[in-house]
Design an enzyme around this catalytic site. Structure first.
Site, PDB file in Angstrom:
ATOM      1  CG  ASP A  36      -1.760  -1.336   1.384  1.00  0.00           C
ATOM      2  OD1 ASP A  36      -2.098  -1.814   0.519  1.00  0.00           O
ATOM      3  OD2 ASP A  36      -1.778  -1.865   2.683  1.00  0.00           O
ATOM      4  CD  GLU A  81      -8.389  -3.781  -1.115  1.00  0.00           C
ATOM      5  OE1 GLU A  81      -9.402  -3.906   0.008  1.00  0.00           O
ATOM      6  OE2 GLU A  81      -7.391  -4.349  -1.204  1.00  0.00           O
TER       7      GLU A  81
END
Length: 330
Positions: free
Chosen positions: A21, A201
């Site tokens: 991420d 997401e």
């Protein structure tokens, strides 16, 4: 040789090992600021360096530690560092327990603030949970500003909609408070978004060519993870769902040829020549067994991308790593 090809050769990947991420922000001080999910999911770390290649060994600091108990105690995921209205903010998700798979549905979104000009100095203050219009599993928030309006984009589960998470957008009253309506942008409707889990997401925003583009990721976080694309005209009402369009196919996905598996949860930055850079995590092999979230081999990758004649991003294929995987988890 073109400037783009020179820059691509200069990038040494992974730019940071074992950081899923990944978020990179190029500040006015000339530093690239980096953060990402730290293995163990119990802390928020920031790094900085004057080049992307230097981030692996650049200055770094743990700026926040998970609580011993409560909603900020477990699974600290996907921090993003932003500089907004002369202050620093880090957005992240956290959970209150981690005993079983149901832990995931305890995640909520939070923000911390630092008013110091230097995010490595000063004090990071908890501003609390970002409250949405309904209370449910939520994570992966990002923010962007357009025409002096601050927007918040995130992933959240709606029990009325099949799947694990959808994408939403809202205007913000300030960097830790939403205001007005929240608009549903996308649900995991296509087969490539539904492998393992039905997921939208990890949104990231880039504004170019009079359009607002939102990349996002779908499916489980193994080799099936891939990136999709939403877009709207920059002068449209971004809180009107009809302003947004969605690509049917993923725009960035696994490259077996280059041994990059499950590329996604990206961010955007530029190099010092102003070229656009895609930052994303990827695995050097398929997940062999067990929960892929427990496997820390997602590394931060950087590559130059271009734009087509219609003004849309062309991400190409994930590039091969130029550095071998480090064995020590840091």
């Amino acid at each position: 040789m073109s400037k783009t090809s020179i820059e691509t050769e200069q990038l040494q990947n992974p730019i940071v090992f074992t950081r899923a991420d990944p978020w990179v922000y190029l500040h006015t001080d000339g530093f690239y600021y980096f953060t990402g999910s730290v293995p163990g999911y119990q802390a928020i770390e920031i790094r900085r360096a004057k080049s992307l290649n230097e981030l692996e060994n650049g200055e770094k600091k743990i700026v926040w530690i998970a609580h011993d108990e409560g909603p900020l105690s477990q699974l600290i995921w996907a921090p993003e560092i932003h500089f907004i209205h002369d202050s620093w903010y880090i957005y992240f998700a956290a959970s209150d327990h981690a005993e079983d798979r149901n832990q995931f549905y305890h995640h909520r979104m939070f923000v911390i603030e630092n008013n110091h000009v230097d995010p490595f100095e000063g004090t990071w203050v908890e501003k609390g949970q970002v409250i949405t219009q309904f209370e449910s599993f939520s994570l992966d928030a990002t923010v962007f500003e357009l025409r002096k309006t601050l927007y918040y984009v995130w992933a959240q589960q709606d029990p009325r909609i099949p799947g694990n998470s959808n994408l939403y957008i809202s205007e913000m009253a300030n960097p830790w408070t939403l205001k007005g309506k929240q608009t549903l942008l996308s649900i995991p409707e296509y087969p490539w978004e539904q492998i393992g889990f039905m997921v939208n997401e990890g949104p990231a925003v880039i504004i170019r060519n009079n359009k607002v583009f939102i990349t996002y990721s779908g499916s489980a976080t193994d080799e099936n993870y891939a990136m999709g694309l939403l877009w709207a005209d920059a002068d449209a009402d971004l809180l009107n769902g009809f302003s947004w369009h969605k690509s049917v196919e993923p725009v960035f996905k696994t490259s077996e040829k280059n041994a990059q598996y499950g590329p996604g949860h990206n961010s955007f930055t530029t190099n010092k020549q102003g070229e656009d850079i895609l930052i994303y995590h990827s695995r050097p092999e398929k997940n062999q067994s067990g929960d892929p979230l427990a496997n820390p081999n997602r590394h931060a990758i950087a590559q130059v991308f271009t734009w087509d004649e219609a003004g849309f991003p062309v991400f190409g294929e994930p590039v091969a790593n130029t550095k071998s995987e480090e064995k020590v988890i840091k």
